[in-house]
Each structure stands twice: as structure tokens, then as C-alpha cells.
Design an enzyme around this catalytic site. Structure first.
Site: not given
Ligand code: NDP
Length: 309
Positions: A133, A136-137
Site C-alpha cells: 500500500c 499508507c506507507d
């Protein structure tokens, strides 16, 4: 007879549990084989509203579960191994500890699993540079080189997103031709930070405690290359966890995502609802799954009230 069983305790299942519990339905939640779902494998979650300094994925799930249980939900760390669904109910569920449970309504929130490369280093470094992701990261890799594995629209999208942070983005795809739509391919190809490695088969993700590189075979020249990078984002598509339900008559699309009706959470079987990544081929975000969970609980509550159950 249970009123409502929720299958899955990721953000969709637990949000459904909070709403259903507050509506007095005392839902029974089965956590399944990955308790907490994919979020528990993520490090810090920085894009879930309400946590200005971010929150660990595991902590977020535990807090949701606490909140659900506080209002009367029951969470069990067992799996549903077999299921018989009848239009309007009752539905019969077999549990991994040998019990058989009947219920009037079911919310399927079983999630999806990101496809994996299945190469050495991938599991060991998951959460320490290996991620599925970028949203997200990605921000953790400011001014660092990163790699993206895959050749579909997600891979192009992840690569483009990562250009905001990374010094360079290496897109590594196993074939010569990309699966992505032309427009996404063009966008990625025209970006100065993205470098394509086609016909490139990843054989290992390298690193001690965190990712330091990725090894692949350039299939055209049959040459092994070790590319230094700080992260590898896998964008290989997702497999929805829907097989058990499809076999019980729940309609899915061709990729296996559970089909819901008219922008609701109703499946083709009355009294069976779906929420979260198992029914979401597009967004696959915790906050979206949570919203879908809330909707499923509201749909289930109305179904039970209308049916006088
Ligand atoms: P896809 O299934 O389309 O693509 C997966 C990619 O990963 C393929 O290129 C595939 O290679 C590769 N792959 C799969 N398994 C492996 C493996 N073990 N090793 C190496 N490579 C592997 O998934 P996406 O998530 O990209 O897209 C899913 C759907 O969502 C599509 O319909 C897509 O169009 C849509 N989507 C649309 C977006 C948009 O419009 N902006 C954004 C994101 C997704 P190969 O090609 O060789 O099979």
C-alpha cells in the site's frame, strides 16, 4: 439462534459490529484466520482520520474491537469453515471449533489478500520496507529510491503516487507488455522519476532488518541484477476472500469480489450483506471499509426489523 453474525474483524467487520451492537443486535463476530485483517500487518496508519499523529494498525484494530465489545458485540477467534445460506434465513454456519450456529442475518467482511511475489525476503521484510500500500506507507521513503512490482493499473498508480516522495521509482514487471490501461501506462512512462524494468523477474527482496534492494533477472539478456532500494511495493492485484461464500451461492464479479446491489450492502441473498475489501475492487482503504461496515450494519438492522426478527 443469533440475530447477526459478522464474518471478519478488520475495519469493515468491527465498524459493522459497533453499529449493530449499539442497535442492540449483540452481533457475534468471527475473526477468521487473519485476526484484524490486513491492517494488523501495516505499521503506522497515518491516513485514518482522527489520529493526528497516526496510529499503529494493530492498535487501531484493538481499539475498534474494544469499542464494539463495550456495546455488546462478541468477538471470537475462530474461523467459519462451512456455510449454508438461505434467502431470508436462517443461515447455518460451521465453526472451526466444531460448533454449528444458526443466524437470521450475516455480514460478510472477510477482506482480501494482496497477491504476493512468493520470493525469499518478502515475508521476512513485510512491514519493514515491503508493503502492498503506497498510500499508507509511501511517505516513509522521502528522497529514497523505491521499487514497485507489477504491470497493472495499480502498479502504475502506486508508482505515480510514490514519485511525490521517492528520489526514483523503479517499476519492475515480469513481462514485456504491461497489463495497465494505455492512459496509465503513458502517465507513468512520461514521468521523469519512473524507470521501467520490463521482462524482469523478481527473485529476492534483499535486506537485513529492512529492505536494502531487490534482485531480479533481466530475462532479455538473462542477467541477474541487484537494484539498491529502500522499499518494494507489491501491486500484484488482490484476491478477495470470497470462495466460501461464492460456493454458498453469493454472487461475485469475475475477479471474485462480492457483488452488492444498487449502492447498498445487500448481496443477491436476502439477509446476507457484504462490506469492506471482499466487496471493493477499487479503493481498498481502511476508512472506506469502515464506512462500508457501517452501511452493512444499518442494512442488516433494517432487514431484521422489517422481517420482525
Ligand atoms: P491486475 O490483476 O490488473 O494486475 C496485476 C499485475 O501484477 C499484473 O501485471 C500481473 O502480471 C502482476 N502479477 C500478478 N502476480 C504476480 C506475481 N506473482 N509475480 C509478478 N507479477 C505478478 O491488478 P490491479 O490491482 O493492477 O488492478 C485490478 C483492477 O483494478 C483492474 O481492473 C484495474 O484496471 C483496476 N484499477 C484501476 C485503476 C484506475 O483506473 N485508476 C487503478 C487501480 C486499479 P501479468 O500482467 O504478467 O499477469
Amino acid at each position: 439462534m443469533e440475530k447477526l453474525v459478522i464474518i471478519g474483524n478488520g475495519p469493515a467487520g468491527l465498524t459493522a459490529a459497533i453499529y449493530a451492537a449499539r442497535a442492540g443486535l449483540a452481533p457475534l463476530v468471527f475473526a477468521g484466520n487473519v485476526p484484524g485483517g490486513l491492517l494488523t500487518m501495516t505499521g503506522d496508519v497515518e491516513n485514518f482520520p482522527g489520529f493526528r499523529d497516526g496510529i499503529g494498525g494493530f492498535d487501531l484494530i484493538m481499539d475498534m474491537q474494544y469499542q464494539a465489545e463495550k456495546f455488546g458485540a462478541y468477538v471470537e477467534y475462530e474461523e467459519i469453515t462451512a456455510i449454508k445460506l438461505q434467502p431470508g434465513g436462517p443461515h447455518t454456519l460451521e465453526v472451526s471449533d466444531g460448533r454449528t450456529i444458526e443466524c437470521s442475518a450475516v455480514i460478510i467482511a472477510s477482506g482480501a489478500t494482496p497477491r504476493k511475489l512468493e520470493v525469499p525476503g518478502e515475508d521476512r521484510l513485510w512491514g519493514n520496507g515491503v508493503s502492498a500500500c503506497a498510500t499508507c506507507d509511501g511517505a516513509f521513503y522521502k528522497n529514497l529510491p523505491v521499487a514497485v512490482a507489477g504491470g497493472g493499473d495499480s502498479a502504475m498508480e502506486e508508482a505515480l503516487f510514490l514519485t511525490r516522495f521517492a528520489s526514483e521509482v523503479h517499476l519492475i514487471h515480469r513481462r514485456e507488455t504491461l497489463r495497465a490501461s494505455l492512459i496509465m501506462q503513458e502517465r507513468a512512462k512520461n514521468h521523469p522519476k519512473i524507470k521501467f524494468h520490463l521482462n524482469a523477474l523478481i527473485t529476492e527482496i534483499v535486506g537485513d532488518k529492512k529492505v536494502s534492494g531487490v534482485r531480479f533477472v533481466d530475462r532479455e539478456f538473462n542477467k541477474e541484477i541487484l537494484l539498491p532500494c529502500s522499499a518494494v511495493f507489491t501491486a500484484l492485484g488482490h484476491t478477495p476472500c470470497s470462495e466460501l461464500f461464492r460456493n454458498a451461492g453469493v454472487e461475485t464479479d469475475l475477479a471474485g469480489f462480492i457483488a452488492v446491489k444498487n449502492n447498498t450492502s445487500h448481496t443477491n441473498i436476502p439477509g446476507v450483506f457484504a462490506a469492506g475489501d471482499c466487496a471493493d475492487p477499487r479503493y481498498r482503504q481502511a476508512i472506506v471499509a469502515a464506512g462500508m461496515g457501517a452501511r452493512a450494519a444499518m442494512d442488516a438492522e433494517k432487514f431484521l426489523a422489517d422481517a420482525n426478527k
